[in-house]
Write a protein that holds these residues in place. Sequence first.
Motif, PDB file in Angstrom:
ATOM      1  N   LEU A   1       0.581  -1.012   0.052  1.00 58.07           N
ATOM      2  CA  LEU A   1      -0.261  -0.207  -0.088  1.00 58.07           C
ATOM      3  C   LEU A   1       0.979   1.309  -0.165  1.00 58.07           C
ATOM      4  O   LEU A   1       1.076   2.480  -0.772  1.00 58.07           O
TER       5      LEU A   1
ATOM      6  N   ILE B   1       1.962   2.970  -2.820  1.00 55.46           N
ATOM      7  CA  ILE B   1       0.782   3.800  -4.062  1.00 55.46           C
ATOM      8  C   ILE B   1       0.387   5.706  -2.925  1.00 55.46           C
ATOM      9  O   ILE B   1      -0.063   5.260  -2.097  1.00 55.46           O
TER      10      ILE B   1
ATOM     11  N   GLU C   1      -1.360   8.691  -1.517  1.00 54.16           N
ATOM     12  CA  GLU C   1      -2.415   9.033  -0.998  1.00 54.16           C
ATOM     13  C   GLU C   1      -3.088   9.762  -1.687  1.00 54.16           C
ATOM     14  O   GLU C   1      -4.598   9.084  -2.045  1.00 54.16           O
TER      15      GLU C   1
ATOM     16  N   GLN D   1      -5.121   6.852  -3.726  1.00 51.91           N
ATOM     17  CA  GLN D   1      -6.010   6.347  -3.262  1.00 51.91           C
ATOM     18  C   GLN D   1      -6.991   6.618  -3.275  1.00 51.91           C
ATOM     19  O   GLN D   1      -7.995   5.925  -3.195  1.00 51.91           O
ATOM     20  N   HIS D   2      -7.337   7.802  -3.082  1.00 46.86           N
ATOM     21  CA  HIS D   2      -8.318   8.650  -2.369  1.00 46.86           C
ATOM     22  C   HIS D   2      -8.567   8.521  -4.086  1.00 46.86           C
ATOM     23  O   HIS D   2     -10.427   8.530  -4.052  1.00 46.86           O
TER      24      HIS D   2
ATOM     25  N   LYS E   1      -3.921  -2.875  -7.181  1.00 43.03           N
ATOM     26  CA  LYS E   1      -4.234  -1.239  -6.613  1.00 43.03           C
ATOM     27  C   LYS E   1      -4.991  -0.521  -5.603  1.00 43.03           C
ATOM     28  O   LYS E   1      -5.234  -0.400  -3.964  1.00 43.03           O
TER      29      LYS E   1
ATOM     30  N   VAL F   1      -5.316  -0.626  -1.475  1.00 38.23           N
ATOM     31  CA  VAL F   1      -5.928  -0.035  -0.755  1.00 38.23           C
ATOM     32  C   VAL F   1      -7.427  -0.183   0.044  1.00 38.23           C
ATOM     33  O   VAL F   1      -7.178  -0.125   1.300  1.00 38.23           O
TER      34      VAL F   1
ATOM     35  N   ASN G   1      -9.770   3.350   4.916  1.00 41.24           N
ATOM     36  CA  ASN G   1      -9.866   3.442   3.614  1.00 41.24           C
ATOM     37  C   ASN G   1     -10.840   2.692   3.422  1.00 41.24           C
ATOM     38  O   ASN G   1     -11.614   3.363   2.419  1.00 41.24           O
TER      39      ASN G   1
END
Length: 98
Positions: A12, A15, A17, A20-21, A76, A80, A86
């Motif tokens: 994680l 990746i 932030e 991820q969002h 991904k 996440v 998350n």
Amino acid sequence: MLNPNSEIPTVLEDIPESEQHALLEKAATWIVRRGLTAPAIIILETCKPLNFLGSQFLIAFSPFVQAIFKGDEYHKFALVLEKDANVELLIELIETHS
């Protein structure tokens, strides 16, 4: 299609932030657009204590999830969802969009 020159992240932390969002935002939008808000929230809330295992189950649901995410986004997204925060953020995003 996967770019052969890009490396698929294995943890994680690889990746950013912001990415991820963006993945969570994309999933929330897809869920709400298809009227799956209630089932998605129920499943996410129920599985929250086992989110790491749940992220691994994404492999089993590969055809469904790949309808939302293409290429390495799928992998991904599974990474996440390993993080508790998350999963909670995804629930909040779904509630916000609905």
